[in-house]
Design a protein around this motif. Structure first.
Motif, PDB file in Angstrom:
ATOM      1  N   UNK A 101       0.831  -1.204   0.000  1.00 33.71           N
ATOM      2  CA  UNK A 101       0.000   0.000   0.000  1.00 33.71           C
ATOM      3  C   UNK A 101       0.866   1.254   0.000  1.00 33.71           C
ATOM      4  N   UNK A 102       1.881   1.271   0.829  1.00 38.80           N
ATOM      5  CA  UNK A 102       2.699   2.467   0.992  1.00 38.80           C
ATOM      6  C   UNK A 102       3.670   2.654  -0.160  1.00 38.80           C
ATOM      7  N   UNK A 103       4.424   1.605  -0.485  1.00 41.20           N
ATOM      8  CA  UNK A 103       5.478   1.729  -1.484  1.00 41.20           C
ATOM      9  C   UNK A 103       5.011   1.523  -2.903  1.00 41.20           C
ATOM     10  N   UNK A 104       4.351   0.372  -3.162  1.00 38.36           N
ATOM     11  CA  UNK A 104       3.967   0.033  -4.529  1.00 38.36           C
ATOM     12  C   UNK A 104       2.840   0.914  -5.051  1.00 38.36           C
ATOM     13  N   UNK A 105       1.921   1.302  -4.188  1.00 39.82           N
ATOM     14  CA  UNK A 105       0.737   2.019  -4.648  1.00 39.82           C
ATOM     15  C   UNK A 105       0.791   3.521  -4.384  1.00 39.82           C
ATOM     16  N   UNK A 106       1.596   3.952  -3.427  1.00 36.09           N
ATOM     17  CA  UNK A 106       1.615   5.370  -3.073  1.00 36.09           C
ATOM     18  C   UNK A 106       2.995   6.008  -3.150  1.00 36.09           C
ATOM     19  N   UNK A 107       3.951   5.267  -3.694  1.00 37.44           N
ATOM     20  CA  UNK A 107       5.277   5.825  -4.005  1.00 37.44           C
ATOM     21  C   UNK A 107       5.949   6.469  -2.801  1.00 37.44           C
ATOM     22  N   UNK A 108       5.709   5.905  -1.610  1.00 38.87           N
ATOM     23  CA  UNK A 108       6.363   6.389  -0.393  1.00 38.87           C
ATOM     24  C   UNK A 108       7.305   5.307   0.126  1.00 38.87           C
ATOM     25  N   UNK A 109       8.238   5.703   0.948  1.00 38.98           N
ATOM     26  CA  UNK A 109       9.202   4.750   1.509  1.00 38.98           C
ATOM     27  C   UNK A 109       8.624   4.126   2.782  1.00 38.98           C
ATOM     28  N   UNK A 110       8.483   2.820   2.759  1.00 35.38           N
ATOM     29  CA  UNK A 110       7.995   2.098   3.939  1.00 35.38           C
ATOM     30  C   UNK A 110       9.209   1.721   4.785  1.00 35.38           C
ATOM     31  N   UNK A 111       9.671   2.673   5.575  1.00 35.25           N
ATOM     32  CA  UNK A 111      10.856   2.454   6.391  1.00 35.25           C
ATOM     33  C   UNK A 111      10.558   2.810   7.838  1.00 35.25           C
ATOM     34  N   UNK A 112      11.071   2.008   8.746  1.00 39.98           N
ATOM     35  CA  UNK A 112      10.940   2.231  10.182  1.00 39.98           C
ATOM     36  C   UNK A 112       9.474   2.455  10.582  1.00 39.98           C
ATOM     37  N   UNK A 113       8.610   1.487  10.317  1.00 40.53           N
ATOM     38  CA  UNK A 113       7.177   1.685  10.581  1.00 40.53           C
ATOM     39  C   UNK A 113       6.849   1.950  12.045  1.00 40.53           C
ATOM     40  N   UNK A 114       7.570   1.314  12.966  1.00 32.77           N
ATOM     41  CA  UNK A 114       7.294   1.571  14.387  1.00 32.77           C
ATOM     42  C   UNK A 114       7.582   3.029  14.729  1.00 32.77           C
ATOM     43  N   UNK A 115       8.761   3.510  14.332  1.00 34.66           N
ATOM     44  CA  UNK A 115       9.143   4.887  14.657  1.00 34.66           C
ATOM     45  C   UNK A 115       8.220   5.891  13.988  1.00 34.66           C
ATOM     46  N   UNK A 116       7.863   5.643  12.732  1.00 35.69           N
ATOM     47  CA  UNK A 116       6.963   6.562  12.027  1.00 35.69           C
ATOM     48  C   UNK A 116       5.593   6.606  12.715  1.00 35.69           C
ATOM     49  N   UNK A 117       5.091   5.451  13.121  1.00 37.69           N
ATOM     50  CA  UNK A 117       3.789   5.418  13.800  1.00 37.69           C
ATOM     51  C   UNK A 117       3.856   6.168  15.116  1.00 37.69           C
ATOM     52  N   UNK A 118       4.918   5.954  15.884  1.00 37.03           N
ATOM     53  CA  UNK A 118       5.093   6.653  17.155  1.00 37.03           C
ATOM     54  C   UNK A 118       5.181   8.165  16.950  1.00 37.03           C
ATOM     55  N   UNK A 119       5.981   8.580  15.960  1.00 39.11           N
ATOM     56  CA  UNK A 119       6.156  10.016  15.715  1.00 39.11           C
ATOM     57  C   UNK A 119       4.860  10.660  15.253  1.00 39.11           C
ATOM     58  N   UNK A 120       4.116   9.985  14.378  1.00 43.29           N
ATOM     59  CA  UNK A 120       2.850  10.547  13.900  1.00 43.29           C
ATOM     60  C   UNK A 120       1.849  10.638  15.043  1.00 43.29           C
ATOM     61  N   UNK A 121       1.828   9.643  15.896  1.00 44.02           N
ATOM     62  CA  UNK A 121       0.934   9.669  17.051  1.00 44.02           C
ATOM     63  C   UNK A 121       1.237  10.876  17.935  1.00 44.02           C
ATOM     64  N   UNK A 122       2.508  11.125  18.203  1.00 42.55           N
ATOM     65  CA  UNK A 122       2.897  12.249  19.057  1.00 42.55           C
ATOM     66  C   UNK A 122       2.616  13.586  18.380  1.00 42.55           C
ATOM     67  N   UNK A 123       2.880  13.665  17.075  1.00 36.18           N
ATOM     68  CA  UNK A 123       2.585  14.906  16.360  1.00 36.18           C
ATOM     69  C   UNK A 123       1.089  15.204  16.379  1.00 36.18           C
TER      70      UNK A 123
END
Length: 327
Positions: A101-123
């Protein structure tokens, strides 16, 4: 009532423009919650925006909005707008999603999903409270962002979680956890990790429901779904953690070897029956209720297409939803 009763919307085969009647039928049947998903059908927010206007009794939630496919500011603005349209009725569920969903369909980098989820939650916690956010997070940088229209009632923030790390993060920092692709007997294992003493901490589970008495049909569809989803590395590791190596190991081996037909054939009936709820509408409703008995506060059905559903007229669909409604 302590247990709410949810349905994933929109329903397949019904145009969005015709969903006012669907939302009304769901509410009349005892469904308290309408939840959206975001894969390759509708986006997560448009169906809920319609529901906010058409069905003022319903609670609304996303399960889930990926944390990679929108920038932090855009996700905050979108969530704030829906929270303003449905004050006190909207919950924002976020999660990592998948490399496809993230990489193949939306051209975004699916990297460090735990950290990204944590950071987005805090933001999102800060932004939706109307705070000025000017911070270097571990996975992104936000410079002097403040919502022009912060919602008077910020939405609760829920985190989709599979394995212990994300489950513990949900318990520590989110307002609830969203579970997916698990049997009712797996709930206690997940909640051992997602422990929270905070009042109002929600436990939501998305449950695939195939309301048909044709077990062969349900198992055929279920095998296809299991092969498509549970071969994704995160879901494969989740089910290894749950103890399904014996049941799914042969599927994983065949899939890795490129043998798609063999992978489907290797999935035992009992695994399909655990993960895909099927049977008469009343049997499906009672099976879903076992998730609530196991500790899920909001069991959310996701209807799997059946021949009966695809050809259902409005009266037949309303009758089915009534039978699936909260017991």
């Amino acid at each position: 009532m302590s247990t709410r009763w949810g349905m994933t919307v929109p329903l397949g085969g019904v145009p969005l423009a015709d969903h006012a009647a669907v939302f009304a039928a769901l509410t009349d049947a005892g469904f308290t919650d309408l939840w959206s998903s975001e894969v390759a059908g509708t986006d997560a927010f448009t169906p809920l925006t319609l529901a906010a206007a058409w069905q003022p009794r319903a609670r609304l939630g996303t399960a889930i909005t990926p944390v990679f496919t929108r920038g932090p500011g855009l996700l905050a603005m979108t969530a704030a707008a829906l929270a303003e349209a449905a004050p006190g009725r909207f919950q924002l569920g976020i999660g990592a999603s998948s490399p496809v969903v993230v990489g193949d369909w939306n051209a975004a980098d699916f990297t460090r999903p735990f950290a990204r989820s944590r950071d987005m939650l805090r933001f999102l916690r800060a932004a939706l409270a109307g705070e000025l956010v000017d911070q270097e997070f571990e996975t992104f940088r936000v410079r002097r962002f403040r919502l022009e229209r912060p919602p008077a009632l910020p939405p609760a923030l829920l985190l989709a979680a599979l394995r212990p790390g994300m489950l513990r993060l949900a318990a520590a920092e989110a307002d609830g956890v969203i579970l997916n692709w698990l049997a009712a007997t797996d709930v206690s294992r997940a909640l051992t990790e997602a422990k929270s003493d905070r009042p109002g901490f929600d436990v939501v589970a998305r449950i695939f429901v195939c309301p048909t008495r044709d077990a062969d049909y349900a198992r055929t569809v279920g095998r296809r779904m299991i092969a498509a989803y549970l071969t994704v590395p995160a879901y494969a590791e989740f089910h290894r953690w749950l103890g399904r190596e014996a049941g799914l190991g042969a599927m994983w081996t065949a899939w890795a070897a490129g043998d798609r037909r063999g992978a489907l054939a290797a999935i035992p009936d009992e695994v399909v029956d655990e993960l895909i709820v099927h049977g008469s509408p009343e049997e499906c409703r009672d099976h879903v209720a076992t998730y609530a008995e196991a500790g899920v506060k909001v069991p959310v059905m996701a209807l799997v297409p059946t021949p009966e559903l695809e050809n259902a007229d409005p009266a037949t669909l309303t009758a089915l939803l009534t039978k699936l409604g909260r017991p």
